[in-house]
Design a protein around this motif. Sequence first.
Motif, mmCIF file in Angstrom:
data_model
loop_
_atom_site.group_PDB
_atom_site.id
_atom_site.type_symbol
_atom_site.label_atom_id
_atom_site.label_comp_id
_atom_site.label_asym_id
_atom_site.label_seq_id
_atom_site.Cartn_x
_atom_site.Cartn_y
_atom_site.Cartn_z
ATOM 1 N N UNK A 3 43.262 -51.045 -28.457
ATOM 2 C CA UNK A 3 42.317 -51.357 -27.350
ATOM 3 C C UNK A 3 41.961 -52.865 -27.498
ATOM 4 N N UNK A 4 41.384 -53.446 -26.468
ATOM 5 C CA UNK A 4 40.471 -54.555 -26.459
ATOM 6 C C UNK A 4 38.989 -54.379 -26.417
ATOM 7 N N UNK A 5 38.360 -54.496 -27.259
ATOM 8 C CA UNK A 5 37.091 -54.139 -27.560
ATOM 9 C C UNK A 5 36.322 -55.161 -27.540
ATOM 10 N N UNK A 6 34.873 -55.046 -26.747
ATOM 11 C CA UNK A 6 33.917 -56.098 -26.372
ATOM 12 C C UNK A 6 32.656 -55.414 -27.071
ATOM 13 N N UNK A 7 32.161 -56.015 -28.140
ATOM 14 C CA UNK A 7 31.026 -55.681 -28.901
ATOM 15 C C UNK A 7 29.674 -56.527 -28.689
ATOM 16 N N UNK A 8 28.768 -55.664 -28.001
ATOM 17 C CA UNK A 8 27.656 -56.525 -27.642
ATOM 18 C C UNK A 8 26.497 -56.328 -28.413
ATOM 19 N N UNK A 9 25.920 -57.225 -29.251
ATOM 20 C CA UNK A 9 24.693 -57.082 -29.768
ATOM 21 C C UNK A 9 23.562 -57.440 -28.876
ATOM 22 N N UNK A 33 40.020 -52.917 -38.199
ATOM 23 C CA UNK A 33 40.918 -52.142 -39.143
ATOM 24 C C UNK A 33 41.527 -51.182 -38.329
ATOM 25 N N UNK A 34 40.984 -50.957 -36.948
ATOM 26 C CA UNK A 34 41.816 -49.971 -36.306
ATOM 27 C C UNK A 34 42.856 -50.467 -35.362
ATOM 28 N N UNK A 35 42.979 -51.851 -35.776
ATOM 29 C CA UNK A 35 44.174 -52.735 -34.852
ATOM 30 C C UNK A 35 43.618 -53.079 -33.576
ATOM 31 N N UNK A 36 42.557 -53.149 -33.268
ATOM 32 C CA UNK A 36 42.254 -53.206 -31.969
ATOM 33 C C UNK A 36 41.496 -54.789 -31.915
ATOM 34 N N UNK A 37 41.842 -55.280 -30.946
ATOM 35 C CA UNK A 37 41.125 -56.973 -30.523
ATOM 36 C C UNK A 37 39.766 -56.620 -30.087
ATOM 37 N N UNK A 76 39.067 -53.249 -22.570
ATOM 38 C CA UNK A 76 39.074 -51.839 -22.341
ATOM 39 C C UNK A 76 38.005 -50.973 -22.544
ATOM 40 N N UNK A 77 37.260 -51.436 -23.523
ATOM 41 C CA UNK A 77 36.250 -50.571 -24.111
ATOM 42 C C UNK A 77 34.784 -51.522 -24.459
ATOM 43 N N UNK A 78 33.766 -51.215 -24.103
ATOM 44 C CA UNK A 78 32.494 -52.105 -24.316
ATOM 45 C C UNK A 78 31.594 -51.403 -25.090
ATOM 46 N N UNK A 79 31.220 -51.868 -25.965
ATOM 47 C CA UNK A 79 29.991 -51.268 -26.911
ATOM 48 C C UNK A 79 28.820 -52.166 -26.824
ATOM 49 N N UNK A 189 33.309 -46.062 -38.328
ATOM 50 C CA UNK A 189 34.347 -45.046 -38.055
ATOM 51 C C UNK A 189 34.588 -44.881 -36.450
ATOM 52 N N UNK A 190 33.482 -45.163 -35.612
ATOM 53 C CA UNK A 190 33.740 -45.273 -34.034
ATOM 54 C C UNK A 190 34.486 -46.500 -33.960
ATOM 55 N N UNK A 191 34.104 -47.625 -34.385
ATOM 56 C CA UNK A 191 34.812 -48.651 -34.095
ATOM 57 C C UNK A 191 36.416 -48.517 -34.451
ATOM 58 N N UNK A 192 36.686 -47.855 -35.497
ATOM 59 C CA UNK A 192 38.027 -47.840 -35.868
ATOM 60 C C UNK A 192 38.938 -46.885 -34.923
ATOM 61 N N UNK A 193 38.068 -46.002 -34.070
ATOM 62 C CA UNK A 193 38.974 -45.348 -33.101
ATOM 63 C C UNK A 193 38.690 -45.870 -31.822
ATOM 64 N N UNK A 194 37.697 -46.928 -31.596
ATOM 65 C CA UNK A 194 37.334 -47.729 -30.221
ATOM 66 C C UNK A 194 36.763 -46.553 -29.508
ATOM 67 N N UNK A 195 35.934 -45.723 -29.861
ATOM 68 C CA UNK A 195 35.130 -44.623 -29.214
ATOM 69 C C UNK A 195 33.827 -45.022 -29.001
#
Length: 195
Positions: A3-9, A33-37, A76-79, A189-195
């Motif tokens: 997935x494409x992941x956006x992490x917001x601090x 590590x989970x091959x997500x962008x 695809x996924x925002x944190x 671990x959550x990041x690895x699965x993009x959850x």
Amino acid sequence: MPKTVCVINGHPDPAKGHFVEALADAYAHGAGEGDHTVSRIDIARLPIEFLRNAAEFGRPPCEAIIAERAKIASADHVVLIYPLWMGSMPALCKAFLEQVGRDGFMMDTSDKANEMPVRKMAGKSVRLIVTMGMPGFAYRLIFGAHSVKAVKQGIFRLVGFKPVRHTILGMVEAAGAEGRAKMIARVQALGHWAR
């Protein structure tokens, strides 16, 4: 599936060393590590102003915010990771979300004939990670986790994010180095699965 992941601090202090920043780093590392962008937004480094009226909300934000919200648009996924302050997210974090949402970016309400807003974040998922000094169970049982519910329902689900998940990390100061390391491992671990 990558997935494409956006992490917001969402910590409002630009100083280094906050636990929220360490969690954002851990999630981003796990996603890599989970091959997500992975893309990253640090709100404390942005020129965020407070909105004063509906007319401002209808106009585009500054170029710096437009550049950052492009990361959300392509994700695809925002944190969103933030500390609980006075029972809710820090004011600057909320102001960031208001700035991002300007000019119909997250929800288009311009079709007055239809009267049903277009939820422009449909197809994206989100996870909120909230840190706090009190025990997480106390926040859930005594306070009903109301501020997290408000953010989930009143912001993210409203504009189409689904699913909207959350992780509450309590007692972060009292947990000590070992306890915080476990929290970081959990978030990685959550990041690895993009959850």
